[in-house]
Design a protein around this motif. Sequence first.
Motif, mmCIF file in Angstrom:
data_model
loop_
_atom_site.group_PDB
_atom_site.id
_atom_site.type_symbol
_atom_site.label_atom_id
_atom_site.label_comp_id
_atom_site.label_asym_id
_atom_site.label_seq_id
_atom_site.Cartn_x
_atom_site.Cartn_y
_atom_site.Cartn_z
ATOM 1 N N LEU A 231 50.616 -7.976 -30.836
ATOM 2 C CA LEU A 231 49.727 -8.797 -31.667
ATOM 3 C C LEU A 231 48.289 -8.682 -31.166
ATOM 4 O O LEU A 231 47.351 -8.500 -31.961
ATOM 5 C CB LEU A 231 50.182 -10.256 -31.629
ATOM 6 N N GLU A 232 48.106 -8.764 -29.869
ATOM 7 C CA GLU A 232 46.773 -8.621 -29.277
ATOM 8 C C GLU A 232 46.187 -7.250 -29.582
ATOM 9 O O GLU A 232 45.008 -7.122 -29.935
ATOM 10 C CB GLU A 232 46.880 -8.837 -27.768
ATOM 11 N N VAL B 291 42.370 -18.067 -33.266
ATOM 12 C CA VAL B 291 43.721 -17.982 -32.722
ATOM 13 C C VAL B 291 44.445 -19.276 -33.077
ATOM 14 O O VAL B 291 43.981 -20.371 -32.746
ATOM 15 C CB VAL B 291 43.712 -17.785 -31.191
ATOM 16 N N HIS B 292 45.567 -19.146 -33.770
ATOM 17 C CA HIS B 292 46.366 -20.304 -34.174
ATOM 18 C C HIS B 292 47.653 -20.364 -33.362
ATOM 19 O O HIS B 292 48.147 -19.344 -32.865
ATOM 20 C CB HIS B 292 46.746 -20.196 -35.657
ATOM 21 N N HIS B 293 48.205 -21.551 -33.277
ATOM 22 C CA HIS B 293 49.503 -21.712 -32.629
ATOM 23 C C HIS B 293 50.216 -22.920 -33.222
ATOM 24 O O HIS B 293 49.618 -23.726 -33.943
ATOM 25 C CB HIS B 293 49.338 -21.900 -31.112
ATOM 26 N N LEU B 294 51.496 -23.041 -32.907
ATOM 27 C CA LEU B 294 52.254 -24.259 -33.187
ATOM 28 C C LEU B 294 53.074 -24.574 -31.954
ATOM 29 O O LEU B 294 53.961 -23.806 -31.574
ATOM 30 C CB LEU B 294 53.165 -24.104 -34.413
ATOM 31 N N ALA B 295 52.718 -25.672 -31.296
ATOM 32 C CA ALA B 295 53.396 -26.135 -30.081
ATOM 33 C C ALA B 295 53.371 -25.075 -28.982
ATOM 34 O O ALA B 295 54.306 -24.955 -28.198
ATOM 35 C CB ALA B 295 54.839 -26.551 -30.388
ATOM 36 N N LEU C 266 45.895 -15.911 -25.041
ATOM 37 C CA LEU C 266 45.589 -14.838 -25.992
ATOM 38 C C LEU C 266 44.108 -14.857 -26.356
ATOM 39 O O LEU C 266 43.459 -13.798 -26.420
ATOM 40 C CB LEU C 266 46.443 -14.998 -27.251
ATOM 41 N N ALA C 267 43.546 -16.040 -26.562
ATOM 42 C CA ALA C 267 42.125 -16.154 -26.897
ATOM 43 C C ALA C 267 41.256 -15.587 -25.773
ATOM 44 O O ALA C 267 40.268 -14.883 -26.031
ATOM 45 C CB ALA C 267 41.764 -17.611 -27.170
ATOM 46 N N GLY D 19 32.331 -7.238 -30.130
ATOM 47 C CA GLY D 19 31.463 -7.842 -31.134
ATOM 48 C C GLY D 19 31.835 -9.261 -31.504
ATOM 49 O O GLY D 19 31.379 -9.777 -32.535
ATOM 50 N N LEU D 20 32.641 -9.919 -30.662
ATOM 51 C CA LEU D 20 33.092 -11.283 -30.975
ATOM 52 C C LEU D 20 31.917 -12.256 -30.962
ATOM 53 O O LEU D 20 31.172 -12.334 -29.984
ATOM 54 C CB LEU D 20 34.153 -11.716 -29.960
ATOM 55 N N VAL D 21 31.754 -12.990 -32.066
ATOM 56 C CA VAL D 21 30.674 -13.976 -32.176
ATOM 57 C C VAL D 21 31.213 -15.381 -31.962
ATOM 58 O O VAL D 21 30.871 -16.059 -31.007
ATOM 59 C CB VAL D 21 29.965 -13.864 -33.547
ATOM 60 N N ASP D 22 32.080 -15.843 -32.858
ATOM 61 C CA ASP D 22 32.683 -17.169 -32.739
ATOM 62 C C ASP D 22 34.188 -17.030 -32.547
ATOM 63 O O ASP D 22 34.841 -16.228 -33.233
ATOM 64 C CB ASP D 22 32.411 -18.013 -33.984
ATOM 65 N N LEU D 23 34.734 -17.829 -31.645
ATOM 66 C CA LEU D 23 36.175 -17.839 -31.387
ATOM 67 C C LEU D 23 36.686 -19.262 -31.535
ATOM 68 O O LEU D 23 36.196 -20.177 -30.878
ATOM 69 C CB LEU D 23 36.467 -17.317 -29.980
ATOM 70 N N HIS D 24 37.654 -19.450 -32.427
ATOM 71 C CA HIS D 24 38.233 -20.761 -32.687
ATOM 72 C C HIS D 24 39.696 -20.748 -32.249
ATOM 73 O O HIS D 24 40.404 -19.763 -32.465
ATOM 74 C CB HIS D 24 38.183 -21.104 -34.177
#
Length: 281
Positions: free
Chosen positions: A213-214, A230-234, A242-243, A252-257
């Motif tokens: 995935l990465e 980056v999303h997750h559940l529990a 991972l983030a 080139g990463l600007v914003d990371l959520h």
Amino acid sequence: MSRHVAIVTDSTAYLPQQTLARHHITAVPLTVVLGDRALEDGTETSARALALALQKRRSVTTSRPSPEMFATAYRAAADAGASDIVSLHLSSEFSGTYDAAVLAAREAPVPVRVVDTGMVAMALGFCALSAAGTAESGGSPDEAVAAAEKCAGGMSAYFYVDTLDYLRRGGRIGAAQALLGSALAVKPLLQLDGGRIEMLEKVRTASKAIARLEEIAAERAGDGQVDIAVHHLAAPERAAALAARLRERVPGLVDLHVSEVGAVIGAHTGPGLLGVVISPR
């Protein structure tokens, strides 16, 4: 007098409250029904309750916002000075939210453009932010819609799940395929495609699947400027790790959520979900 374009979305965008407030975006909540409990989707309480219900194999359903909830949001935007509204929503393949917004738009006091983005989670959130940025710069409703559609057109979203069982329950794969996958310890990688979550790859072992995935996310991001969610559940620790790796790998990463998903995705994927959304600038 310049026109003020208000942006409305729904809770499945999973935008943090401070981000919604900063960009003056209204998020109309879906409802998560866990047994006899009804909770607003996208809250920390509903995410915890969702994971627990799924682990205990309890009934989980979602309910779209009513047209009246959208009508209330549209009236509030008009009362606050909006001359136009752009209402951006999750894929109609997942929910009747878009249809409810269309019904409410017909009676709104100002013109409302309702858009089925074909997205969900931060893939929708990035579309809303793009539209809001255009509106904040004085753009017209058409320009805000175009910005959201351009954003959606370049979007990529990938998901890892711990088990095929939830996909089987949701009718995404057959029982025999799920049973075989479990016996072989197969870990699925999924993608958002055509407004649906579809199978992308099957990888042996969780560690290999998360590494894959990465790798996919880093390759898709390339060297240009991108925003990533980056999303997750529990699985907060897994998501944070991972983030951090993506921050190192994507030049080139600007914003990371980083945020937890709700029932619209979680009911189909189960606890342990990891997701990555890549939005080119």
